[in-house]
Design a protein around this motif. Structure first.
Motif, short mmCIF file in Angstrom:
data_model
loop_
_atom_site.label_atom_id
_atom_site.label_comp_id
_atom_site.label_asym_id
_atom_site.label_seq_id
_atom_site.Cartn_x
_atom_site.Cartn_y
_atom_site.Cartn_z
N MET A 161 -9.99 -4.13 4.05
CA MET A 161 -8.98 -3.81 3.06
C MET A 161 -9.55 -3.87 1.65
SD MET A 161 -6.36 -2.92 4.64
CE MET A 161 -5.51 -3.07 6.22
N ALA A 162 -10.43 -4.85 1.40
CA ALA A 162 -11.05 -4.96 0.08
C ALA A 162 -11.90 -3.73 -0.22
CB ALA A 162 -11.90 -6.22 0.00
N ASP A 202 -10.61 -6.98 -7.92
CA ASP A 202 -9.36 -6.92 -7.16
C ASP A 202 -9.38 -7.80 -5.92
OD1 ASP A 202 -8.38 -5.10 -8.98
OD2 ASP A 202 -9.11 -3.39 -7.85
N ASP A 203 -10.54 -8.31 -5.51
CA ASP A 203 -10.64 -9.05 -4.25
C ASP A 203 -10.02 -10.44 -4.41
OD1 ASP A 203 -11.91 -6.89 -3.39
OD2 ASP A 203 -13.91 -7.77 -3.24
N ARG A 215 -9.86 3.01 -5.81
CA ARG A 215 -9.93 2.87 -7.27
C ARG A 215 -11.01 3.77 -7.85
NH1 ARG A 215 -11.60 -2.24 -8.07
NH2 ARG A 215 -13.64 -1.66 -8.90
N SER A 232 -0.38 -1.83 7.23
CA SER A 232 -0.56 -1.96 5.78
C SER A 232 -0.14 -0.70 5.03
CB SER A 232 -2.04 -2.27 5.47
OG SER A 232 -2.43 -3.49 6.06
N ARG A 285 -9.65 -0.75 -1.03
CA ARG A 285 -9.09 -0.82 -2.38
C ARG A 285 -10.11 -0.32 -3.41
NH1 ARG A 285 -7.01 -5.81 -0.54
NH2 ARG A 285 -8.63 -6.97 -1.67
N SER A 328 -15.63 -6.95 -6.36
CA SER A 328 -14.55 -6.29 -7.07
C SER A 328 -13.61 -7.30 -7.70
CB SER A 328 -13.75 -5.40 -6.11
OG SER A 328 -12.57 -4.94 -6.73
N LYS A 378 -1.07 7.35 1.33
CA LYS A 378 -2.51 7.31 1.48
C LYS A 378 -2.90 7.60 2.93
CE LYS A 378 -3.35 6.40 -2.79
NZ LYS A 378 -3.92 7.46 -3.66
N MET A 421 0.85 -1.20 0.00
CA MET A 421 0.00 0.00 0.00
C MET A 421 0.88 1.24 0.00
SD MET A 421 -3.10 1.14 0.01
CE MET A 421 -3.99 -0.35 0.48
#
Length: 232
Positions: free
Chosen positions: A112-113, A231-232, A120, A27, A116, A229, A5, A1
């Protein structure tokens, strides 16, 4: 990460703050904390965080009112974290401008999912979703208007594809039933939530290996639907 951020947590429960602090700082997030709505507004204005986690039960004001105040001047993603699991609270929060909703208790992986996805969407904007969606053997090409499951092409009706395309464009986020019906059928069509459920049922039987236990197209009871997502 990316260590640049910044996350603002507006929450007065010390146990939750400790959990979020340890999980997020490890993270790579810079975590800002506010135990009151007033301090949360001040930090949001001064530090301009990338994402805001907002509890609804604050000591000095209702979290929904704070959300309305934030949405007057910031478009930063706001994820509600609350013990209020009632459908009306979720709907109201989404109507007031929340990007997502997590009901306590929740795990690190789920948090976390959602972060993200929030980042995005913040970077791309709501109309800039990737034209190609891929997740666990499901592939949707929005440009070619074609769908595959485990490399086998799946044929959807035009209306089924349009419904799936809306969910793909908002993947990772819950889309309210009313918004889905408006985007797919338009303002003038008289479509019921029951009709929408039938379409979702039909799509699941085409894109899910096990429609009874869907892995991609999930229901948020009483609120709407979420396509997980990629990305998951």
């Amino acid at each position: 990460m990316n260590t640049e951020k910044t996350l603002l947590v507006i929450e007065d429960e010390e146990a939750i703050l400790r959990f979020l602090r340890s999980s997020l700082e490890s993270s790579g997030w810079e975590v800002l904390e506010a135990k009151t709505g007033r301090l949360g507004l001040e930090l949001a204005a001064a530090r301009k965080p990338d994402v805001i986690l907002l509890d609804l039960g604050l000591p000095d004001q209702d979290g929904l009112e704070l959300l309305k105040a934030l949405r007057k001047w910031t478009s930063a993603p706001v994820i509600i974290i609350s013990a209020r699991g009632q459908e009306k609270d979720k709907i109201t929060a989404l109507d007031f401008g929340a990007d997502d909703y997590l009901t306590k208790p929740f795990g690190v992986a789920e948090l976390m999912a959602r972060l993200r996805v929030a980042l995005r969407h913040a970077e791309e904007g709501p109309e800039d979703a990737p034209p190609l969606y891929e997740r666990q053997g499901l592939k949707v090409d929005l440009v070619a208007q074609r769908v595959w499951l485990r490399k086998k092409e799946i044929h959807l009706s035009p209306m089924q594809f349009e419904l799936l395309a809306v969910l793909v464009r908002h993947s990772g986020r819950v889309v309210r039933q009313e918004e889905l019906m408006r985007q797919v059928w338009g303002e003038s069509r008289d479509v019921t939530p029951e009709a929408l459920r039938i379409f979702v049922y039909q799509i699941r039987h085409k894109i899910e290996p096990d429609p009874v236990r869907p892995r991609s197209l999930k229901t948020e009871p009483g609120v709407g639907y979420r396509l997980e997502s990629p990305d998951d």
